[in-house]
Design a protein around this motif. Sequence first.
Motif, short mmCIF file in Angstrom:
data_model
loop_
_atom_site.label_atom_id
_atom_site.label_comp_id
_atom_site.label_asym_id
_atom_site.label_seq_id
_atom_site.Cartn_x
_atom_site.Cartn_y
_atom_site.Cartn_z
N HIS A 128 12.47 -4.35 -14.56
CA HIS A 128 13.11 -4.09 -13.28
C HIS A 128 12.01 -3.80 -12.26
CE1 HIS A 128 13.02 -0.15 -15.45
NE2 HIS A 128 12.44 0.23 -14.32
N ARG A 129 12.39 -3.86 -10.99
CA ARG A 129 11.39 -3.65 -9.95
C ARG A 129 11.05 -2.17 -9.85
NH1 ARG A 129 13.86 -8.36 -7.96
NH2 ARG A 129 12.26 -9.93 -7.58
N VAL A 130 9.77 -1.89 -9.68
CA VAL A 130 9.31 -0.50 -9.65
C VAL A 130 8.73 -0.13 -8.29
CG1 VAL A 130 8.93 -0.44 -12.13
CG2 VAL A 130 7.04 -1.10 -10.62
N THR A 131 8.60 -1.10 -7.40
CA THR A 131 8.14 -0.81 -6.04
C THR A 131 8.98 -1.59 -5.05
OG1 THR A 131 6.49 -2.59 -6.01
CG2 THR A 131 5.75 -0.42 -6.79
N THR A 132 8.96 -1.12 -3.81
CA THR A 132 9.62 -1.80 -2.70
C THR A 132 8.59 -1.97 -1.59
OG1 THR A 132 11.74 -0.74 -3.22
CG2 THR A 132 11.48 -1.65 -1.01
N PRO A 133 8.50 -3.17 -1.01
CA PRO A 133 7.53 -3.35 0.09
C PRO A 133 7.88 -2.45 1.27
CG PRO A 133 8.33 -5.47 -0.72
CD PRO A 133 9.19 -4.42 -1.34
N THR A 134 6.88 -1.85 1.88
CA THR A 134 7.12 -1.05 3.07
C THR A 134 7.08 -1.95 4.29
OG1 THR A 134 4.76 -0.56 3.20
CG2 THR A 134 6.15 1.06 2.09
N SER A 135 7.70 -1.50 5.34
CA SER A 135 7.79 -2.31 6.55
C SER A 135 6.40 -2.50 7.17
CB SER A 135 8.71 -1.64 7.57
OG SER A 135 8.63 -2.30 8.82
N PRO A 136 6.10 -3.73 7.60
CA PRO A 136 4.81 -3.94 8.29
C PRO A 136 4.74 -3.22 9.63
CG PRO A 136 6.17 -5.91 8.42
CD PRO A 136 6.86 -4.97 7.47
N ASP A 137 5.92 -2.83 10.13
CA ASP A 137 5.98 -2.11 11.42
C ASP A 137 6.05 -0.60 11.19
OD1 ASP A 137 6.09 -4.59 12.73
OD2 ASP A 137 8.26 -4.67 12.41
N ARG A 138 5.37 -0.13 10.18
CA ARG A 138 5.38 1.29 9.84
C ARG A 138 4.90 2.11 11.03
NH1 ARG A 138 1.81 4.68 6.86
NH2 ARG A 138 2.89 6.07 5.41
N PRO A 139 5.71 3.09 11.48
CA PRO A 139 5.30 3.88 12.65
C PRO A 139 4.03 4.68 12.40
CG PRO A 139 7.28 4.79 11.63
CD PRO A 139 7.03 3.48 10.97
N ALA A 140 3.30 4.91 13.47
CA ALA A 140 2.01 5.60 13.34
C ALA A 140 2.16 7.01 12.82
CB ALA A 140 1.30 5.60 14.69
N ASP A 141 3.32 7.66 13.11
CA ASP A 141 3.51 9.04 12.68
C ASP A 141 4.22 9.14 11.33
OD1 ASP A 141 5.91 8.08 13.51
OD2 ASP A 141 6.49 9.85 14.67
N THR A 162 1.31 -0.29 1.26
CA THR A 162 2.15 -1.48 1.37
C THR A 162 3.40 -1.39 0.51
OG1 THR A 162 1.08 -2.70 -0.45
CG2 THR A 162 0.07 -2.83 1.75
N ARG A 163 3.50 -0.36 -0.33
CA ARG A 163 4.63 -0.25 -1.25
C ARG A 163 5.12 1.19 -1.30
NH1 ARG A 163 0.67 -3.23 -4.23
NH2 ARG A 163 1.36 -5.30 -4.92
N SER A 164 6.39 1.33 -1.72
CA SER A 164 6.93 2.65 -2.06
C SER A 164 7.45 2.58 -3.50
CB SER A 164 8.06 3.06 -1.10
OG SER A 164 9.12 2.12 -1.14
N PHE A 165 7.46 3.72 -4.17
CA PHE A 165 7.79 3.78 -5.59
C PHE A 165 9.30 3.85 -5.78
CE2 PHE A 165 7.29 6.49 -9.69
CZ PHE A 165 7.42 5.35 -10.47
N ARG A 166 9.83 3.00 -6.66
CA ARG A 166 11.23 3.06 -7.06
C ARG A 166 11.29 3.76 -8.43
NH1 ARG A 166 13.85 -2.87 -6.28
NH2 ARG A 166 15.59 -1.74 -7.22
N SER A 167 11.17 5.06 -8.41
CA SER A 167 11.05 5.83 -9.65
C SER A 167 12.35 5.83 -10.43
CB SER A 167 10.64 7.26 -9.33
OG SER A 167 10.54 8.03 -10.51
N GLN A 168 12.25 5.62 -11.73
CA GLN A 168 13.39 5.75 -12.62
C GLN A 168 13.04 6.77 -13.70
OE1 GLN A 168 15.64 2.49 -14.02
NE2 GLN A 168 15.40 1.26 -12.17
N ARG A 169 13.96 7.68 -13.92
CA ARG A 169 13.70 8.79 -14.82
C ARG A 169 13.29 8.32 -16.22
NH1 ARG A 169 17.29 11.92 -18.15
NH2 ARG A 169 16.60 14.10 -18.40
#
Length: 545
Positions: A128-141, A162-169
């Motif tokens: 299964h997928r374990v990461t999700t791409p983050t938006s290229p328009d990520r705000p500066a803050d 560039t990614r966020s974690f899709r953590s599964q227990r």
Amino acid sequence: MSSAVLGARNLSGCEHRLALDFAERGDAAASDVSPEARRRIEAAQSHRASVIATLHGFQSGQPADTIVTVDDGPHRDRVEQTRRAVESGAAWIFRAALPTDAGRGRRGHAEALIRHDGGYLPVIVVNHRVTTPTSPDRPADAPAPTLRTSPLWGWLPELDATRSFRSQRRDVLRLSHLTAMLDDLGWGVDAADRWGGLIGLDADCIVAVPLTAAMDAYAEVFARRRAVVDGQVRTGPRRVAECRSCHWWPRCEAELVERRDVSLVVGGSQSLVLQDAGIVTVDDLATHRGDPPADWPGAVSFDDAIVSARCWVDGVPLARRGDRPYVRRADVEVDVDMESYSERGAYMWGTLLTDTTDPGRDVRYRAFVTWDPLPSVDEGRSFAEFWAWLSAERAAAHAAGKTFAAYCYSQQAENRWLRGSADRFHRVVPGVPSRAEVDAFIGSKEWVDVFEAVGRNFVCPRGKGLKRIAPVAGFGWRDDEASGEASMEWYAAAVALDGAPQDLSQRDRLLVYNEDDVRATKVLREWMSSDAVLDLPSSRDLLSH
């Protein structure tokens, strides 16, 4: 001393299932698996083998004795190969088998062990997928990234924005379990710097999972699970989501029905709250009037729970929330049903067009499909054809001054593959829309989720799945074995997936199944708009009993 030996998969899921497996089969790993579970296991094994081959390929230039792949064979021989590789200081050990620790009650294996700081880190591969791409328009803050990933060719974890974690227990528990085994063997790393590696379906990086803090939570889970299989913690049946695929369910269901257990009509966590409040049976709940228990979850309607119980007692399949149900209707209506295979992709988009203003126009089923085994670029071609057809029918309706609506049942699945197809194939396959075009359609009033309409209009004591609800409206599937799980088996045979024997007749079976799904949505929607639906009792009537 306890004789229970647990693998990582025994650390999550229903405790009663674990207790029954061990008490009746003599082994916590002896649980039967459904055809759907077997399919997932086989798909995961194929994925792991492919990823291990890729990882091994990256190390092809290294000295042979530093890269070890454990051979197939008896567990004892595999453990011995792993032990020799560790003692030799191998940099990578693929398909590592750890010795069963009967005293501590642990067994396990890792897709790879990586040498790091004088010890070894476990690496597991999941389907299964374990990461999700983050938006290229990520705000500066935006918060600073915390995820660390490593390239597949070595253990070099760095912060990854560039990614966020899709953590599964269950993934974290398995890595913790393996880490505990490595520590007990003296093969682990410093306790203050424990990490595990996780490779998902995309197999484009190794996610570095921090485990130092997770080990305490793992120890608590492991201790309780051992107590369950040792009979020190009493368990009993309770209906939860896992029951749908459990081989013990017929036995548990019979026991629950006999005692009229309240978990038959409410969710698993809600049933615990009710039982703590002395509301133990469906009858207790059906006759209850007054405030909900203090710990009742605020997001769940307590009145709905009472109505569900009343329906169960009276043998009523559904109850109307209001006087007359409402679902959006249109002059031109298109029912849509997508078929996908696991996380590999969507191979079919089935459609059924009805022009309610023109009785002479045929109600026509049309499927847009690829029979190239997924994943495949041809998936983009079939999606592009579906999108072009849908857009043309929508535009034609508008040009004729007619209203238009497209319907699906539970848009979460369709939306996922609408967006996923745009993300993967736009600018790659001609005719595939952009993500913005797809999002505009999804966000319009012309994309209608009949599942959501059912939830708004009815209390559904036995669930809101299409195969639960459509028969109430008078619809029946032509194939007695039709189900999402069965369709996975049919698809694997239809395309000879991963070397499975090919059976071309399963393609026709899938088309019939898909056509029945879109026709079921049409029948259900039309029934909801008819006077026949008024034969159902209302929630108000049931609460006044």
